[in-house]
Write a protein that holds these residues in place. Structure first.
Motif, PDB file in Angstrom:
ATOM      1  N   ARG A 144      48.757  55.780  42.324  1.00  0.00           N
ATOM      2  CA  ARG A 144      48.517  55.638  40.877  1.00  0.00           C
ATOM      3  C   ARG A 144      47.804  54.307  40.678  1.00  0.00           C
ATOM      4  O   ARG A 144      48.357  53.243  40.984  1.00  0.00           O
ATOM      5  N   THR A 145      46.558  54.370  40.198  1.00  0.00           N
ATOM      6  CA  THR A 145      45.751  53.157  40.128  1.00  0.00           C
ATOM      7  C   THR A 145      44.811  53.195  38.938  1.00  0.00           C
ATOM      8  O   THR A 145      44.680  54.213  38.262  1.00  0.00           O
ATOM      9  N   ALA A 146      44.138  52.078  38.673  1.00  0.00           N
ATOM     10  CA  ALA A 146      43.090  52.008  37.646  1.00  0.00           C
ATOM     11  C   ALA A 146      42.167  50.852  37.987  1.00  0.00           C
ATOM     12  O   ALA A 146      42.582  49.883  38.620  1.00  0.00           O
ATOM     13  N   ALA A 147      40.904  50.985  37.585  1.00  0.00           N
ATOM     14  CA  ALA A 147      39.944  49.878  37.678  1.00  0.00           C
ATOM     15  C   ALA A 147      40.116  49.050  36.413  1.00  0.00           C
ATOM     16  O   ALA A 147      39.949  49.556  35.306  1.00  0.00           O
ATOM     17  N   VAL A 148      40.492  47.783  36.567  1.00  0.00           N
ATOM     18  CA  VAL A 148      40.851  46.948  35.417  1.00  0.00           C
ATOM     19  C   VAL A 148      40.195  45.575  35.518  1.00  0.00           C
ATOM     20  O   VAL A 148      39.581  45.233  36.521  1.00  0.00           O
ATOM     21  N   GLY A 149      40.391  44.763  34.468  1.00  0.00           N
ATOM     22  CA  GLY A 149      39.890  43.387  34.494  1.00  0.00           C
ATOM     23  C   GLY A 149      38.658  43.263  33.652  1.00  0.00           C
ATOM     24  O   GLY A 149      38.666  43.548  32.466  1.00  0.00           O
ATOM     25  N   VAL A 167      49.201  50.270  42.358  1.00  0.00           N
ATOM     26  CA  VAL A 167      48.302  49.181  42.749  1.00  0.00           C
ATOM     27  C   VAL A 167      47.112  49.190  41.791  1.00  0.00           C
ATOM     28  O   VAL A 167      46.687  50.250  41.336  1.00  0.00           O
ATOM     29  N   LEU A 168      46.592  48.003  41.445  1.00  0.00           N
ATOM     30  CA  LEU A 168      45.454  47.898  40.527  1.00  0.00           C
ATOM     31  C   LEU A 168      44.231  47.357  41.249  1.00  0.00           C
ATOM     32  O   LEU A 168      44.342  46.431  42.066  1.00  0.00           O
ATOM     33  N   ALA A 169      43.072  47.931  40.965  1.00  0.00           N
ATOM     34  CA  ALA A 169      41.790  47.417  41.458  1.00  0.00           C
ATOM     35  C   ALA A 169      41.232  46.517  40.361  1.00  0.00           C
ATOM     36  O   ALA A 169      40.890  46.995  39.280  1.00  0.00           O
ATOM     37  N   VAL A 170      41.192  45.213  40.620  1.00  0.00           N
ATOM     38  CA  VAL A 170      40.960  44.230  39.552  1.00  0.00           C
ATOM     39  C   VAL A 170      39.627  43.500  39.741  1.00  0.00           C
ATOM     40  O   VAL A 170      39.421  42.829  40.755  1.00  0.00           O
ATOM     41  N   GLU A 171      38.725  43.649  38.776  1.00  0.00           N
ATOM     42  CA  GLU A 171      37.467  42.881  38.792  1.00  0.00           C
ATOM     43  C   GLU A 171      37.682  41.572  38.049  1.00  0.00           C
ATOM     44  O   GLU A 171      38.143  41.575  36.903  1.00  0.00           O
ATOM     45  N   LEU A 172      37.324  40.467  38.678  1.00  0.00           N
ATOM     46  CA  LEU A 172      37.516  39.149  38.063  1.00  0.00           C
ATOM     47  C   LEU A 172      36.213  38.361  38.080  1.00  0.00           C
ATOM     48  O   LEU A 172      35.564  38.222  39.120  1.00  0.00           O
ATOM     49  N   SER A 173      35.849  37.815  36.918  1.00  0.00           N
ATOM     50  CA  SER A 173      34.668  36.958  36.835  1.00  0.00           C
ATOM     51  C   SER A 173      35.062  35.520  37.176  1.00  0.00           C
ATOM     52  O   SER A 173      36.250  35.170  37.183  1.00  0.00           O
ATOM     53  N   SER A 174      34.076  34.697  37.430  1.00  0.00           N
ATOM     54  CA  SER A 174      34.341  33.273  37.699  1.00  0.00           C
ATOM     55  C   SER A 174      35.017  32.624  36.496  1.00  0.00           C
ATOM     56  O   SER A 174      35.873  31.755  36.645  1.00  0.00           O
TER      57      SER A 174
END
Length: 472
Positions: A144-149, A167-174
């Motif tokens: 169970r997941t999601a693309a987040v951030g 578990v989460l797939a997390v996009e993070l900017s600087s």
């Protein structure tokens, strides 16, 4: 991992800096937890007033047109990621000993006990695609997941919502990483590092340092790009948990503790028994869409994070096959008279454009827009041998024209001064005139779009529409 350090928000005075995409959900979440919330915002336009009215109806105090003064009694500031660190508000907070968190830090601290692990991704380019590929792979593994951030579901919604994730797939900017001091991911990747947002960070060194925060406290793997030494340096400098490994990805043959490419296959020599001798096939290069070099690198980074989480090889293949890239990312629009027309309007900086140009042998390049302080010599010198011609549009096109004159003087250049809605159609017509069968006409502007278009999506749409008119 323990969840939030602040458990009692009742009556705590929190100032939220900035309305917008992250500020409004943060204000609502904190208000819902019982905090006394004041929102401060620089702007006082119709959109801001609309958002303010929505929050005030809940009982949140909103101060428009003054984002610089620290409200009395503030015990914590939660800031929108885009607010620059040198704002007077933050100097006032520093002087008063008030901590500043970003929306990511807030989400991290609000996680419930036993909450989902975070697999985190940053880099100058490729973040969104890599996170979406990662989420697709995790889904294929039945998680169970999601693309987040920075994309998709808001992190606060993912953390506070009713849906339960493994578990989460997390996009993070600087920007987000700058304001997230206590974030500790399960595993993380820095895809690449190139000068970007330097006006915000102040220097390349400060930008790199903020990107490198993503590795702090990693438990299983710090994933880095073998072709970009700066990413490996960040791993070396990171303070990680005992037993955390450095895992490289490469478009070449991988060594032990690396993922790479062998005879058209994506292979893993990091998460296998006896990695000195063994390799595990994960997928075929043909499973990656589109199979441009930088996108294969994205797929390897996503695979490395998934494997660090224990995902089986079959799920990597299935996840990559199921994945469809977003619009305006090296999207093939059409072939007209033997010439391919490709929309990579998302290439809004030189590093992204460089990756895009490297995917084709003979290119008529449509470029230009807002340079955001970038220089183009390195990009043009690198791409010169691939250029059949160039069509330049947008406010800062002269910077690219001058770089072409210095490093590719034999390449024919069309300089379009017009910025009206018909400019893109003319650019595509000029590109068609320069192209030969077998060439690619590539929109990879290396610049932001806001001088002529609302955003890069609209710029890409205008290009696609112009190509369709050619075909008709």
């Amino acid at each position: 991992m323990g969840s939030g350090q602040v458990t009692d928000w009742q009556g705590k005075h929190v100032t939220v800096a900035g309305l917008g995409v992250s500020g409004v959900p943060a204000a609502k979440a904190l208000h819902g937890l019982g905090a006394k919330v004041t929102v401060v915002n620089d702007g006082d336009d119709a959109r801001a007033r609309e958002q303010a009215a929505e929050l005030e109806a809940l009982g949140v105090t909103v101060r428009l047109g003054d984002g610089d003064t620290l409200p009395d009694g503030t015990e914590l500031i939660v800031t929108a990621p885009g607010w620059k660190p040198d704002k007077p508000l933050f100097a006032a907070a520093d002087a008063a000993g008030v901590p500043v968190w970003g929306d990511v830090e807030l989400a991290w601290r609000l996680r419930k006990p036993g909450a989902a692990d975070w697999l985190a991704v940053t880099g100058t380019n490729g973040k969104t695609t890599t996170v979406q590929m990662l989420a697709s792979i995790l889904e294929a593994a039945g998680l169970r997941t999601a693309a987040v951030g920075n994309i998709g579901v808001s992190l606060l919604d993912a953390v506070l919502g009713d849906e339960e994730y493994d578990v989460l797939a997390v996009e993070l900017s600087s920007y987000q990483l700058h304001w997230a001091p206590s974030l500790r991911a399960h595993s993380a990747a820095v895809l690449n590092l190139a000068p970007d947002h330097l006006d915000w960070h102040g220097s390349m060194e400060a930008y790199a340092k903020d990107k490198g925060r993503i590795y702090e406290g990693n438990r299983v793997a710090c994933v880095y790009n073998m072709a970009d030494k700066a990413t490996e340096d960040l791993v070396r400098e990171a303070d990680v948990e005992e037993g955390c490994r450095a895992v490289g990805f490469t478009l070449g043959t991988p060594g032990p503790s690396q993922l790479g490419v062998v005879e058209g296959l994506l292979v893993d020599r990091a998460f296998v028994e006896n990695r000195q001798k063994n390799a595990q096939e994960l997928a075929e290069v043909a499973d990656v869409k589109p199979a441009a070099p930088h996108n294969i690198a994205n797929a390897l980074a996503a695979a490395a994070l998934a494997r660090a989480y224990g995902v089986p090889a079959g799920a990597v293949r299935e996840g990559l096959r199921n994945f469809t890239p977003d619009a305006h990312r090296i999207a093939h629009v059409a072939d007209v008279d033997g010439v391919a027309y490709v929309d990579d309007s998302k290439a809004t900086n030189t590093h992204a454009a460089q990756a895009s140009l490297a995917a084709y042998d003979s290119v008529v390049w449509i470029a230009g827009g807002l340079a955001k302080g970038a220089t183009f010599d390195e990009l043009v010198a690198e791409a010169a041998k691939r250029l059949r011609g160039a069509v330049l549009i947008g406010r800062d096109r002269a910077l690219i024209r001058e770089a072409l004159a210095r490093h590719a003087p034999e390449v024919p250049v069309v300089d379009l001064g017009r910025t009206d809605t018909g400019a893109m159609l003319q650019a595509v017509q000029e590109a068609r005139r320069l192209a030969r069968p077998g060439d690619t006409v590539l929109l990879a502007p290396a610049c932001a779009s806001m001088d002529m278009f609302a955003n890069y999506n609209k710029r890409g749409d205008a290009f696609a529409q112009a190509v369709r008119e050619l075909g008709a």
